[in-house]
Design a protein around this motif. Structure first.
Motif, mmCIF file in Angstrom:
data_model
loop_
_atom_site.group_PDB
_atom_site.id
_atom_site.type_symbol
_atom_site.label_atom_id
_atom_site.label_comp_id
_atom_site.label_asym_id
_atom_site.label_seq_id
_atom_site.Cartn_x
_atom_site.Cartn_y
_atom_site.Cartn_z
ATOM 1 N N TYR A 76 0.856 -1.362 -0.079
ATOM 2 C CA TYR A 76 0.191 -0.137 0.024
ATOM 3 C C TYR A 76 1.008 1.285 -0.119
ATOM 4 O O TYR A 76 2.258 0.995 0.128
ATOM 5 C CB TYR A 76 -1.293 0.506 1.222
ATOM 6 C CG TYR A 76 -0.360 0.532 2.276
ATOM 7 C CD1 TYR A 76 0.064 1.338 2.928
ATOM 8 C CD2 TYR A 76 -0.099 -0.908 2.896
ATOM 9 C CE1 TYR A 76 0.158 1.143 4.015
ATOM 10 C CE2 TYR A 76 0.173 -1.299 4.534
ATOM 11 C CZ TYR A 76 0.697 0.057 5.119
ATOM 12 O OH TYR A 76 1.544 0.496 6.058
ATOM 13 N N GLY A 78 1.680 6.273 0.850
ATOM 14 C CA GLY A 78 0.849 6.344 2.042
ATOM 15 C C GLY A 78 1.673 6.088 3.611
ATOM 16 O O GLY A 78 1.123 6.865 4.580
ATOM 17 N N SER A 79 2.565 5.986 3.561
ATOM 18 C CA SER A 79 3.062 5.664 4.983
ATOM 19 C C SER A 79 4.767 5.400 5.202
ATOM 20 O O SER A 79 5.215 4.863 4.150
ATOM 21 C CB SER A 79 2.693 3.811 5.809
ATOM 22 O OG SER A 79 2.910 4.099 6.711
ATOM 23 N N CYS A 83 5.696 -0.593 3.962
ATOM 24 C CA CYS A 83 3.406 -0.386 3.319
ATOM 25 C C CYS A 83 3.424 -2.039 2.502
ATOM 26 O O CYS A 83 3.133 -1.415 2.112
ATOM 27 C CB CYS A 83 4.535 0.272 2.146
ATOM 28 S SG CYS A 83 4.641 2.526 2.427
ATOM 29 N N ALA A 105 -4.238 -1.092 6.682
ATOM 30 C CA ALA A 105 -2.655 -0.525 7.098
ATOM 31 C C ALA A 105 -2.800 -0.912 8.552
ATOM 32 O O ALA A 105 -3.578 -0.612 9.511
ATOM 33 C CB ALA A 105 -2.154 0.979 7.026
ATOM 34 N N THR A 113 1.546 3.973 12.065
ATOM 35 C CA THR A 113 2.138 2.607 11.439
ATOM 36 C C THR A 113 2.617 1.416 12.241
ATOM 37 O O THR A 113 4.400 1.650 12.026
ATOM 38 C CB THR A 113 1.952 2.986 9.996
ATOM 39 O OG1 THR A 113 0.894 4.127 9.319
ATOM 40 C CG2 THR A 113 1.980 1.511 8.669
ATOM 41 N N THR A 136 -6.428 2.748 3.556
ATOM 42 C CA THR A 136 -5.437 2.719 2.694
ATOM 43 C C THR A 136 -6.059 2.448 1.480
ATOM 44 O O THR A 136 -7.613 2.258 1.511
ATOM 45 C CB THR A 136 -4.398 2.277 2.464
ATOM 46 O OG1 THR A 136 -5.003 0.908 2.003
ATOM 47 C CG2 THR A 136 -3.616 1.540 3.622
ATOM 48 N N SER A 137 -5.761 3.940 0.458
ATOM 49 C CA SER A 137 -5.862 3.732 -1.013
ATOM 50 C C SER A 137 -5.795 2.889 -1.742
ATOM 51 O O SER A 137 -6.119 2.807 -2.839
ATOM 52 C CB SER A 137 -5.902 5.386 -1.388
ATOM 53 O OG SER A 137 -4.482 5.479 -1.433
ATOM 54 N N SER A 138 -5.020 1.894 -1.300
ATOM 55 C CA SER A 138 -4.757 1.094 -1.861
ATOM 56 C C SER A 138 -5.419 -0.712 -2.139
ATOM 57 O O SER A 138 -5.965 -0.883 -1.246
ATOM 58 C CB SER A 138 -3.222 0.801 -1.624
ATOM 59 O OG SER A 138 -1.967 1.322 -1.980
#
Length: 162
Positions: A76, A78-79, A83, A105, A113, A136-138
């Motif tokens: 994913y 954004g971290s 990830c 996450a 995280t 998440t957006s994944s």
């Protein structure tokens, strides 16, 4: 049952497909019943872990196991960590046994995280530090017939509908 095989010799789809389809239905509906605390078929959403005290929830978090028993993982964005997560929310089930899964996450006790990647891959001992989940957006599309097991972890509110 091998990866990509939609039905067994009796014409039924894999149990992982059925469980994930049931999780999707439970996320979409709310009915009051009492069942085994960690049963993936437990309704209503919010009753997993604490069936007598229903919490607001919009997601049933689960993990999938591969043929060798290891947890399936996905990446994913954004971290700050590696990830990678083993935790999912079902978004859609289609074509009998395919699904779109949102990667969740893992969050540690410090509220940050949780980095579950170790020197040799997924470090399952780090899961003991798990406190919660963040959407998440994944998303990933999977063939559910490729998995041998599904384990429900928790019912949580990820503000999916907000």
């Amino acid at each position: 049952m091998g990866c990509g095989k939609k039905e067994d010799i009796y014409g039924t789809s894999s149990c992982v497909c059925e469980v994930v389809r049931a999780i999707k239905d439970i996320q979409d509906n709310a009915e009051d019943t009492c069942e085994c605390e960690t049963n993936c078929f437990s309704e209503p959403l919010g009753s997993l872990v604490s069936p007598t005290k229903r919490n607001k929830a919009d997601t049933r978090v689960f993990v999938l196991s591969t043929a060798d028993g290891s947890p399936f993982h996905a990446f994913y964005t954004g971290s700050d960590c590696n990830c990678v997560s083993i935790f999912f929310r079902v978004e859609d089930v289609f074509d009998n046994c395919c699904a779109v899964l949102r990667v969740l996450a893992p969050i540690g006790k410090d509220g940050e995280t949780l980095d579950i990647v170790g020197h040799k891959g997924i470090d399952l001992s780090k899961i003991c530090e798990l406190e919660g989940f963040v959407r998440t957006s994944s998303c990933i599309t999977v063939d559910l017939s490729c998995f041998c097991a599904v384990q429900c972890i928790a019912d949580v509110d990820l503000n999916i509908c907000d």
